[in-house]
Design a protein around this motif. Structure first.
Motif, PDB file in Angstrom:
ATOM      1  N   VAL A  23       9.977   3.072   6.947  1.00 36.46           N
ATOM      2  CA  VAL A  23       8.730   2.114   6.674  1.00 36.46           C
ATOM      3  C   VAL A  23       7.531   2.993   7.169  1.00 36.46           C
ATOM      4  O   VAL A  23       6.419   2.747   6.281  1.00 36.46           O
ATOM      5  CB  VAL A  23       8.859   0.869   7.554  1.00 36.46           C
ATOM      6  N   ARG A  46       6.328   5.017   4.184  1.00 34.36           N
ATOM      7  CA  ARG A  46       6.061   4.559   2.861  1.00 34.36           C
ATOM      8  C   ARG A  46       5.444   3.603   2.989  1.00 34.36           C
ATOM      9  O   ARG A  46       4.472   3.115   1.860  1.00 34.36           O
ATOM     10  CB  ARG A  46       7.586   3.782   2.323  1.00 34.36           C
ATOM     11  N   ILE A  47       4.795   2.998   4.163  1.00 36.19           N
ATOM     12  CA  ILE A  47       3.625   1.993   4.237  1.00 36.19           C
ATOM     13  C   ILE A  47       2.232   2.494   3.939  1.00 36.19           C
ATOM     14  O   ILE A  47       1.381   1.809   3.290  1.00 36.19           O
ATOM     15  CB  ILE A  47       3.701   1.355   5.682  1.00 36.19           C
ATOM     16  N   SER A  94       2.126   2.084   0.313  1.00 31.76           N
ATOM     17  CA  SER A  94       2.143   0.583  -0.172  1.00 31.76           C
ATOM     18  C   SER A  94       0.760  -0.196   0.241  1.00 31.76           C
ATOM     19  O   SER A  94       0.162  -0.821  -0.667  1.00 31.76           O
ATOM     20  CB  SER A  94       3.289  -0.102   0.104  1.00 31.76           C
ATOM     21  N   LEU A 145       6.951   0.930  -0.344  1.00 31.81           N
ATOM     22  CA  LEU A 145       7.928  -0.075   0.324  1.00 31.81           C
ATOM     23  C   LEU A 145       8.696  -1.083  -0.774  1.00 31.81           C
ATOM     24  O   LEU A 145      10.027  -1.358  -0.775  1.00 31.81           O
ATOM     25  CB  LEU A 145       7.417  -1.161   1.167  1.00 31.81           C
ATOM     26  N   VAL A 193      12.969  -4.628   6.338  1.00 27.97           N
ATOM     27  CA  VAL A 193      11.932  -4.359   5.516  1.00 27.97           C
ATOM     28  C   VAL A 193      11.375  -5.905   4.807  1.00 27.97           C
ATOM     29  O   VAL A 193      10.083  -6.046   5.084  1.00 27.97           O
ATOM     30  CB  VAL A 193      11.887  -3.403   4.159  1.00 27.97           C
TER      31      VAL A 193
END
Length: 315
Positions: free
Chosen positions: A91, A94-95, A98, A266, A285
């Motif tokens: 997370v 990848r946050i 996003s 995400l 998630v």
């Protein structure tokens, strides 16, 4: 104001508890054995049993739910069975795709919608109003992935101004990364801008028909002055609602756009986890995204109270 904030905070906690129960229940009732799906139909029973134990599938549902919630409260989202990596690390990686994408798209949506909505309200019934409403109707009707494909065709393939997909990473430079996010952000922003512009126009028209606007006009203010000094601020309450919901949607709902542009965000992580039946990734998630949605709504409620004093006094 404090009492109002505490009431909204209590509502936030209750919403999180209910959401966690619903998410866990929905994931658990999906048919099929995740361990059997991962290992295949020819897996040996002892290997299958070992994987089920590793995934915690042999424990009672209440205990699994309690372990999952307690882990999230400690910042431990579990370990992905597919990637053999802590979910928190996935997370965290990848946050940073996003979240900037959602903020970028929301800024574009707001910058487009506010002038369009105010312009349409100020020219109610005239050609400008009809033109803006026609454009917003088109924006609402056309899905964002269609916008995405058109943008790629025009600006990536024909003009070669922007990349057609992928994300170079922030280490390659801020402007290069933002350039890669521009087309996805526009594709996400256009439908949301259409919705926000229509809400802004409708709210402003309601305000312009109120008695206090007529009083301001009777005191000598022009229509433009009454619009900017009095109507716009009072029209912001429903607009704030849409902005808060849009941010949550843009952060959690960009799965298709991230797939179109091959963005490692995400949304794509959830899609891949669902395909692989990686339950701990999906649960964690989705719960994180629900938490963001609820917190954003809480912030919007506080913004209501700042804009409208009646909410702070309970009237």
């Amino acid at each position: 104001m404090l009492r109002y904030a505490l009431k909204r905070l209590l509502s936030l906690v209750v919403s999180l508890i209910v959401a966690s129960i619903v998410i866990f229940a929905v994931i658990e009732v999906i048919p099929g054995d995740p361990a059997a799906l991962i290992l295949g139909v020819n897996a040996r029973p002892d290997t299958l049993a070992a994987l089920r134990t590793e995934m915690g599938l042999d424990q009672p549902l209440p205990l699994r739910y309690a372990d999952w919630v307690w882990g999230m409260l400690r910042g431990d989202f579990g370990t992905s069975i597919t990637y053999k990596t802590p979910v928190a690390e996935m997370v965290a990686d990848r946050i940073w795709v996003s979240l900037p994408l959602a903020i970028y798209a929301l800024c574009l949506s707001t910058l487009i919608a506010f002038p369009a909505g105010i312009y349409a309200a100020a020219r109610r019934g005239r050609a400008g109003d009809l033109g803006v409403m026609g454009a917003t109707q088109l924006g609402v009707a056309v899905p964002n992935f269609w916008f995405a494909m058109i943008l790629v065709l025009i600006f990536a393939i024909n003009l070669r101004w922007f990349p057609s997909g992928g994300f170079p990473g922030w280490d390659e430079g801020f402007w290069k990364a933002m350039k890669a996010l521009t087309l996805p952000a526009i594709a996400l922003a256009l439908p949301q801008a259409a919705i926000l512009a229509r809400v802004m126009r409708s709210s402003l028209l309601d305000m312009l028909d109120e008695d206090f606007i007529r009083t301001a006009r009777a005191k000598g203010l022009s229509r433009r002055q009454a619009l900017w000094r009095h109507a716009v601020r009072n029209a912001l309450i429903p607009v704030l609602t849409i902005i808060g919901l849009q941010f949550a949607f843009l952060l959690a709902g960009g799965i298709i756009i991230e797939q179109v542009f091959f963005l490692p965000g995400l949304g794509r992580l959830i899609f891949q986890a669902i395909s692989a039946r990686d339950l701990i990734v999906v649960e964690s998630v989705v719960m994180l995204l629900v938490f963001v949605v609820i917190v954003v709504n809480f912030a919007v409620d506080l913004a209501y109270a700042a804009v409208d004093p009646r909410l702070r006094t309970g009237r």
